[in-house]
Motif scaffolding. Structure first.
Motif, PDB file in Angstrom:
ATOM      1  N   PRO A  96      -7.375  96.987  29.366  1.00 19.94           N
ATOM      2  CA  PRO A  96      -6.364  96.124  29.979  1.00 19.94           C
ATOM      3  C   PRO A  96      -5.082  96.906  30.268  1.00 19.94           C
ATOM      4  O   PRO A  96      -4.770  97.868  29.554  1.00 19.94           O
ATOM      5  N   PRO A  97      -4.334  96.487  31.283  1.00 16.27           N
ATOM      6  CA  PRO A  97      -3.052  97.156  31.509  1.00 16.27           C
ATOM      7  C   PRO A  97      -2.118  96.890  30.336  1.00 16.27           C
ATOM      8  O   PRO A  97      -2.248  95.862  29.658  1.00 16.27           O
ATOM      9  N   PRO A  98      -1.202  97.811  30.072  1.00 13.14           N
ATOM     10  CA  PRO A  98      -0.275  97.567  28.963  1.00 13.14           C
ATOM     11  C   PRO A  98       0.579  96.334  29.228  1.00 13.14           C
ATOM     12  O   PRO A  98       0.937  96.058  30.379  1.00 13.14           O
ATOM     13  N   VAL A  99       0.865  95.616  28.176  1.00  6.19           N
ATOM     14  CA  VAL A  99       1.758  94.465  28.291  1.00  6.19           C
ATOM     15  C   VAL A  99       3.180  94.974  28.497  1.00  6.19           C
ATOM     16  O   VAL A  99       3.458  96.172  28.356  1.00  6.19           O
ATOM     17  N   GLN A 100       4.069  94.065  28.854  1.00  3.83           N
ATOM     18  CA  GLN A 100       5.482  94.420  29.006  1.00  3.83           C
ATOM     19  C   GLN A 100       6.333  93.313  28.400  1.00  3.83           C
ATOM     20  O   GLN A 100       5.834  92.223  28.120  1.00  3.83           O
ATOM     21  N   LEU A 101       7.597  93.609  28.187  1.00  2.00           N
ATOM     22  CA  LEU A 101       8.474  92.606  27.590  1.00  2.00           C
ATOM     23  C   LEU A 101       8.440  91.325  28.410  1.00  2.00           C
ATOM     24  O   LEU A 101       8.475  91.360  29.636  1.00  2.00           O
ATOM     25  N   GLY A 102       8.322  90.201  27.710  1.00  2.00           N
ATOM     26  CA  GLY A 102       8.263  88.897  28.363  1.00  2.00           C
ATOM     27  C   GLY A 102       8.175  87.813  27.318  1.00  2.00           C
ATOM     28  O   GLY A 102       8.307  88.067  26.114  1.00  2.00           O
ATOM     29  N   ALA A 103       7.909  86.603  27.755  1.00  2.00           N
ATOM     30  CA  ALA A 103       7.894  85.438  26.866  1.00  2.00           C
ATOM     31  C   ALA A 103       6.879  85.592  25.724  1.00  2.00           C
ATOM     32  O   ALA A 103       7.093  85.069  24.636  1.00  2.00           O
TER      33      ALA A 103
END
Length: 128
Positions: free
Chosen positions: A58-65
């Protein structure tokens, strides 16, 4: 959906099984290593020829909710590396969606509409 504990029963004439799992496991508090081990058990239970399995990191997550800190981002990058190692170990096909420039939504996890297009374009290249 988290990585299932048991592999599905698949028809023998399955052309290709594409799997991209693990982000939800990280979001539920598993370490990248724990998620990779769970994925290893899942993939090892699949009875298809190895060349008929494509594992996508999976693509890396990023800052968010849903992603409140850098640790989850780092863990998602580590998990992608572990997926590649796992694919090599199992002799299955591999792709890294983190290289496809997929825009993520406000939650830092799910694809935007443009993200789905980028994912589809990346997958199409892998399948060619």
């Amino acid at each position: 959906r988290e990585i299932p504990s048991a592999a599905p029963v698949l028809p023998e004439d399955t052309d290709l099984l594409i799997i991209m799992l693990g982000t939800n496991d990280l979001l539920q508090g598993r370490s990248p290593e724990q998620a990779a081990e769970k994925l290893n058990r899942f993939l090892s239970g699949i009875s298809l020829d190895r060349n008929k399995i494509l594992l996508i990191a999976p693509p890396p997550v990023q800052l968010g909710a849903w992603v409140p800190n850098q640790q989850l981002i780092d863990d998602s990058r580590t998990f992608a590396q572990l997926c590649q190692t796992l694919a090599e170990h199992l002799g299955i096909r591999f792709a890294d969606a983190g290289k496809w420039d997929i825009p993520l939504a406000y939650d830092g996890v799910h694809f935007t509409e443009q993200g789905h297009r980028a994912f589809a374009a990346g997958l199409l290249e892998v399948l060619k």
